[in-house]
Every structure is written in structure tokens, then in C-alpha cells.
Write a protein that holds these residues in place. Structure first.
Motif, PDB file in Angstrom:
ATOM      1  N   ASP A   1       0.857  -1.187   0.000  1.00 56.39           N
ATOM      2  CA  ASP A   1       0.000   0.000   0.000  1.00 56.39           C
ATOM      3  C   ASP A   1       0.893   1.238   0.000  1.00 56.39           C
ATOM      4  N   PRO A   2       0.531   2.290  -0.749  1.00 54.86           N
ATOM      5  CA  PRO A   2       1.366   3.496  -0.789  1.00 54.86           C
ATOM      6  C   PRO A   2       1.618   4.114   0.582  1.00 54.86           C
ATOM      7  N   LEU A   3       0.722   3.865   1.535  1.00 58.14           N
ATOM      8  CA  LEU A   3       0.888   4.435   2.869  1.00 58.14           C
ATOM      9  C   LEU A   3       1.539   3.478   3.858  1.00 58.14           C
ATOM     10  N   ALA A   4       1.949   2.305   3.383  1.00 63.23           N
ATOM     11  CA  ALA A   4       2.627   1.361   4.275  1.00 63.23           C
ATOM     12  C   ALA A   4       3.965   1.953   4.716  1.00 63.23           C
ATOM     13  N   PRO A   5       4.381   1.710   5.960  1.00 58.35           N
ATOM     14  CA  PRO A   5       5.651   2.268   6.436  1.00 58.35           C
ATOM     15  C   PRO A   5       6.844   1.642   5.724  1.00 58.35           C
ATOM     16  N   PRO A   6       7.946   2.378   5.607  1.00 61.38           N
ATOM     17  CA  PRO A   6       9.117   1.849   4.900  1.00 61.38           C
ATOM     18  C   PRO A   6       9.752   0.649   5.590  1.00 61.38           C
ATOM     19  N   GLU A   7       9.528   0.484   6.899  1.00 63.54           N
ATOM     20  CA  GLU A   7      10.108  -0.655   7.607  1.00 63.54           C
ATOM     21  C   GLU A   7       9.210  -1.893   7.558  1.00 63.54           C
ATOM     22  N   LEU A   8       8.366  -1.956   6.545  1.00 66.34           N
ATOM     23  CA  LEU A   8       7.517  -3.127   6.335  1.00 66.34           C
ATOM     24  C   LEU A   8       8.316  -4.438   6.326  1.00 66.34           C
ATOM     25  N   PRO A   9       9.532  -4.463   5.720  1.00 66.37           N
ATOM     26  CA  PRO A   9      10.287  -5.723   5.696  1.00 66.37           C
ATOM     27  C   PRO A   9      10.564  -6.304   7.083  1.00 66.37           C
ATOM     28  N   LEU A  10      10.678  -5.465   8.101  1.00 68.73           N
ATOM     29  CA  LEU A  10      10.886  -5.955   9.467  1.00 68.73           C
ATOM     30  C   LEU A  10       9.711  -6.818   9.904  1.00 68.73           C
ATOM     31  N   HIS A  11       8.491  -6.323   9.685  1.00 71.89           N
ATOM     32  CA  HIS A  11       7.287  -7.047  10.087  1.00 71.89           C
ATOM     33  C   HIS A  11       7.088  -8.280   9.213  1.00 71.89           C
ATOM     34  N   GLN A  12       7.308  -8.132   7.908  1.00 77.07           N
ATOM     35  CA  GLN A  12       7.132  -9.271   7.004  1.00 77.07           C
ATOM     36  C   GLN A  12       8.040 -10.435   7.399  1.00 77.07           C
ATOM     37  N   ALA A  13       9.296 -10.128   7.663  1.00 80.43           N
ATOM     38  CA  ALA A  13      10.259 -11.190   7.972  1.00 80.43           C
ATOM     39  C   ALA A  13       9.913 -11.900   9.275  1.00 80.43           C
ATOM     40  N   ILE A  14       9.493 -11.135  10.291  1.00 77.81           N
ATOM     41  CA  ILE A  14       9.161 -11.762  11.574  1.00 77.81           C
ATOM     42  C   ILE A  14       7.905 -12.614  11.449  1.00 77.81           C
ATOM     43  N   TYR A  15       6.885 -12.108  10.766  1.00 73.73           N
ATOM     44  CA  TYR A  15       5.670 -12.913  10.597  1.00 73.73           C
ATOM     45  C   TYR A  15       5.959 -14.189   9.808  1.00 73.73           C
ATOM     46  N   ARG A  16       6.833 -14.109   8.815  1.00 77.58           N
ATOM     47  CA  ARG A  16       7.177 -15.321   8.064  1.00 77.58           C
ATOM     48  C   ARG A  16       7.913 -16.322   8.947  1.00 77.58           C
ATOM     49  N   ALA A  17       8.808 -15.819   9.787  1.00 81.11           N
ATOM     50  CA  ALA A  17       9.648 -16.708  10.602  1.00 81.11           C
ATOM     51  C   ALA A  17       8.939 -17.258  11.828  1.00 81.11           C
ATOM     52  N   ARG A  18       7.910 -16.537  12.312  1.00 82.67           N
ATOM     53  CA  ARG A  18       7.284 -16.895  13.583  1.00 82.67           C
ATOM     54  C   ARG A  18       5.766 -17.024  13.422  1.00 82.67           C
ATOM     55  N   PRO A  19       5.271 -18.210  13.074  1.00 80.63           N
ATOM     56  CA  PRO A  19       3.823 -18.405  12.937  1.00 80.63           C
ATOM     57  C   PRO A  19       3.060 -18.128  14.232  1.00 80.63           C
ATOM     58  N   ASP A  20       3.758 -18.180  15.371  1.00 78.97           N
ATOM     59  CA  ASP A  20       3.103 -17.941  16.657  1.00 78.97           C
ATOM     60  C   ASP A  20       2.917 -16.464  16.956  1.00 78.97           C
TER      61      ASP A  20
END
Length: 243
Positions: A73-92
Motif C-alpha cells: 500500500d502506498p501508505l505502508a511504512p518503509p520498515e515493512l520488511p521488518l514485520h514481514q520477515a518476523i511474521y514469516r519466521a514466527r507463525p506464533d
């Protein structure tokens, strides 16, 4: 990624979480993020890039994907990769807070191990990682994945000279424990500043505190208290619905 409707309850939880972080001293202009997802989903929801914690509202939450190849999304924060990587690595993990809270940031600039000086320290003792590869903004997947590796199976990770990241099985847990980490760091830094030897809790007491002080029912009561505090500070938040 095309604009997607954000579930009302998750949007309210993110907004309340952001405002309680503001009251706890996590503000740094419009920097820092809070995000949430429903368990098992590849979609998560995050405070947008333009608003600060103190002005976040349910209308300022956007959808994102854990997949790096999705157009954000154009308004998504630039540090989105931080959240993406953690959610991918940690299903819990279903909630993430990244902030530049001052005592957390300063603590992460030291080589001090976090001790269970307080109840708050008991939650994070031996559950807090440290990431030292860079102190820059997390703009790429490789850095996000390195932070997720430093987090490992823990409850949070200090980013050297850049603040901290706290995770939880819900956004309520992540928001509460981000406040817990800031207080734990502040209290230990005060103990260090005294110049006197200081004690911390035994392993037995740490286990007991985790089982009682930070049981799910206790965390929910802390969240409910913080929601009431937000509503007192910003009466408009009373219209956001159940969180």
C-alpha cells in the motif's frame, strides 16, 4: 497490493495500542510501527507511515502481505520488511511493535544483559535478542530476516542504537510487553546509575512471575486498563468500538 478493507476490531486494537505506546513515551515523530494479524494469515495490518503513535486512529491502518513480492500500500511504512520477515519466521506471532522508546534504545546501546531487577525484567530475562549488524532503518528483506534470526524464539530484540522490537501472540500482548520492556530497561538503568551493587530475582521467582504477573488474564487486564487510559486522554477513542 491493492487497498484492502481492514477489519474494524483489528484497526481499533492497533489504534489503541499506538495511543497507549504514546502515553508510555514511545513517540518519535511519525516513526515506529505497530501491526497485527489473525493467526495463520498471510495478511497483516499496520499503522500507516504518516501518523505518529499519538494520532493513530482506526482509519490510519493499512493492509500488507507477509510476502515480499507483493506491492505494498502506498501508505505502508518503509520498515515493512521488518514485520514481514518476523511474521514469516514466527507463525506464533500475531502482533509486533517496533519503537524508539528512549530507555529501550539506550539499553540496547550497552552490552548489559537484561536482568530481572523488576517484575518487568522477569518477563524478558533470557528472552531478549540483540541485533548489531546495522542501526539504520530496516528497508530490505535481508535486514528484516537478520533481525528475525536475532529474535529467534524470544519475546523481543534490541536493535543497537535503533530501539527495540517486541512480539506477542496478539497485538494486545505486543503492545503491553513493549511497555513492559521500556520499564524493565528504565529500572535496570536506574540501578546501574546508582553505582551500588544490586540484586535481581531468582530463577524460581522469575518463573512464578511469568506464570502470574504475565499470565494471559493479567495481560488482558493491563490492556483493558491502558485502553481506559487512552480513552481518558483522547475521548474520541471511546467511539472506536470494542478492542
Amino acid at each position: 497490493m491493492t487497498a484492502e478493507r481492514v477489519p474494524a476490531r483489528i484497526a481499533a486494537q492497533i489504534a489503541f495500542g499506538a495511543r497507549m505506546l504514546s502515553l508510555d513515551g514511545h513517540d518519535d515523530f511519525n516513526q515506529g510501527q505497530i501491526s497485527a494479524r489473525t493467526p495463520g494469515s498471510d495478511t497483516f495490518y499496520i499503522k500507516n507511515a504518516l501518523c505518529g503513535f499519538d494520532e493513530a486512529a482506526p482509519t490510519q491502518v493499512v493492509a500488507a502481505s507477509v510476502r515480499a513480492d507483493h506491492v505494498p500500500d502506498p501508505l505502508a511504512p518503509p520498515e515493512l520488511p521488518l514485520h514481514q520477515a518476523i511474521y514469516r519466521a514466527r507463525p506464533d506471532v500475531n502482533g509486533i511493535v517496533h519503537s524508539h522508546a528512549p530507555h529501550t534504545l539506550v539499553f540496547g546501546a550497552t552490552d548489559l544483559p537484561l536482568r530481572p531487577v523488576s517484575h518487568e525484567g522477569a518477563h524478558f530475562a533470557d528472552r531478549l535478542g540483540l541485533f548489531t549488524e546495522t542501526s539504520n532503518t530496516v528497508l530490505d528483506q535481508a535486514t528484516g530476516e537478520a533481525i528475525a534470526k536475532a529474535l529467534d524464539g524470544g519475546e523481543g530484540v534490541l536493535l543497537r542504537n535503533h530501539g527495540g522490537v517486541v512480539v506477542g501472540k496478539s497485538v494486545r500482548h505486543a503492545a503491553v510487553f513493549a511497555q513492559v520492556l521500556e520499564r524493565a530497561c528504565r529500572l535496570q538503568l536506574l540501578a546501574e546509575q546508582s553505582g551500588a551493587p544490586y540484586a535481581w530475582s531468582s530463577e524460581t521467582d522469575v518463573a512464578a512471575k511469568r506464570d502470574f504477573v504475565y499470565a494471559d488474564l493479567s495481560v488482558r487486564s493491563y490492556w483493558d486498563y491502558a485502553v481506559r487510559r487512552v480513552a481518558r486522554a483522547w475521548p474520541e477513542a471511546r467511539e472506536w468500538g470494542r478492542a
